[in-house]
Design a protein around this motif. Sequence first.
Motif, short mmCIF file in Angstrom:
data_model
loop_
_atom_site.label_atom_id
_atom_site.label_comp_id
_atom_site.label_asym_id
_atom_site.label_seq_id
_atom_site.Cartn_x
_atom_site.Cartn_y
_atom_site.Cartn_z
N ALA A 45 0.81 -1.22 0.00
CA ALA A 45 0.00 0.00 0.00
C ALA A 45 0.85 1.27 0.00
CB ALA A 45 -0.93 0.00 1.21
N ALA A 46 2.15 1.13 0.19
CA ALA A 46 3.05 2.30 0.31
C ALA A 46 3.56 2.78 -1.05
CB ALA A 46 4.23 1.95 1.20
N THR A 85 8.80 7.22 2.05
CA THR A 85 7.66 6.30 2.02
C THR A 85 6.48 6.96 2.72
OG1 THR A 85 6.82 4.12 2.63
CG2 THR A 85 8.50 5.04 4.07
N ASP A 86 5.30 6.81 2.13
CA ASP A 86 4.12 7.44 2.73
C ASP A 86 3.41 6.55 3.75
OD1 ASP A 86 3.03 5.61 0.94
OD2 ASP A 86 1.54 7.02 0.13
N LYS A 87 3.88 5.31 3.88
CA LYS A 87 3.33 4.38 4.87
C LYS A 87 4.48 3.59 5.48
CE LYS A 87 -1.26 3.85 2.92
NZ LYS A 87 -1.34 5.20 2.59
N ALA A 95 10.94 -2.82 10.66
CA ALA A 95 9.99 -1.73 10.42
C ALA A 95 10.69 -0.40 10.18
CB ALA A 95 9.05 -1.60 11.61
N LEU A 96 10.23 0.30 9.14
CA LEU A 96 10.67 1.67 8.85
C LEU A 96 9.42 2.53 8.79
CD1 LEU A 96 13.07 3.57 8.07
CD2 LEU A 96 12.45 3.13 5.69
N PRO A 97 9.26 3.48 9.74
CA PRO A 97 8.06 4.32 9.76
C PRO A 97 7.94 5.17 8.49
CG PRO A 97 9.28 4.53 11.82
CD PRO A 97 10.15 3.76 10.86
N ALA A 98 6.72 5.56 8.17
CA ALA A 98 6.50 6.49 7.06
C ALA A 98 7.35 7.74 7.31
CB ALA A 98 5.02 6.86 6.97
N VAL A 177 11.89 -5.19 0.46
CA VAL A 177 10.94 -4.27 1.09
C VAL A 177 9.54 -4.86 0.95
CG1 VAL A 177 9.96 -1.93 1.06
CG2 VAL A 177 12.37 -2.27 0.48
N GLN A 178 8.76 -4.78 2.02
CA GLN A 178 7.36 -5.21 1.97
C GLN A 178 6.49 -4.31 2.81
OE1 GLN A 178 6.99 -8.68 4.87
NE2 GLN A 178 8.54 -9.39 3.46
#
Length: 178
Positions: A45-46, A85-87, A95-98, A177-178
């Motif tokens: 979705a990102a 990334t927007d998400k 995990a990598l935050p938006a 990346v996922q």
Amino acid sequence: MKTNGIGVVIILTFTFFTMATSVFAQGDKASRPSPPATATGKIGAATVTINYSSPSVKGRKVWGDLVPYDKAWRAGANEATIFETDKEIKVAGKALPAGKYSLFAVPGEKEWKIIFNSETGQWGIKRTGEANHDPAKDVLTVAVKPTKSAMTEKLLYEVNKNNVTLKWETVAVPIPVQ
């Protein structure tokens, strides 16, 4: 007297426009030897976007020479490469935050470190030639394996459905990346 005043105004106006044109011409990033490039795509979705400057091989040995092994590199030329990334996403399972990050890499012959750093907007290297990377601002670091690839003259990033890949010279570096 009036003609002298008009002449001064004309000369000053001409000088101003000449200087302004020169200043704006220097801001034309497309004419740089390593012009700006953008890679964008969807991963789940990102929306992921990478803004970087794309140097060319130009007959040089890149890995281990132009870009030394085991030292932080700005992952492009000119300004530090920007990864956005927007998400929230997962990079190599972490995990990598938006948000917006400077992207650095530490190339190695068998393994690379990919670094997402919270400081953005800086020039990619210091006057000493080392990457303008502040490790205290690292948000995420992952290890990935480089692979051999066909010759790629200009540095290229690709955003695919399950990875981001850096390609340059005869090396490809897929970042899951996922």
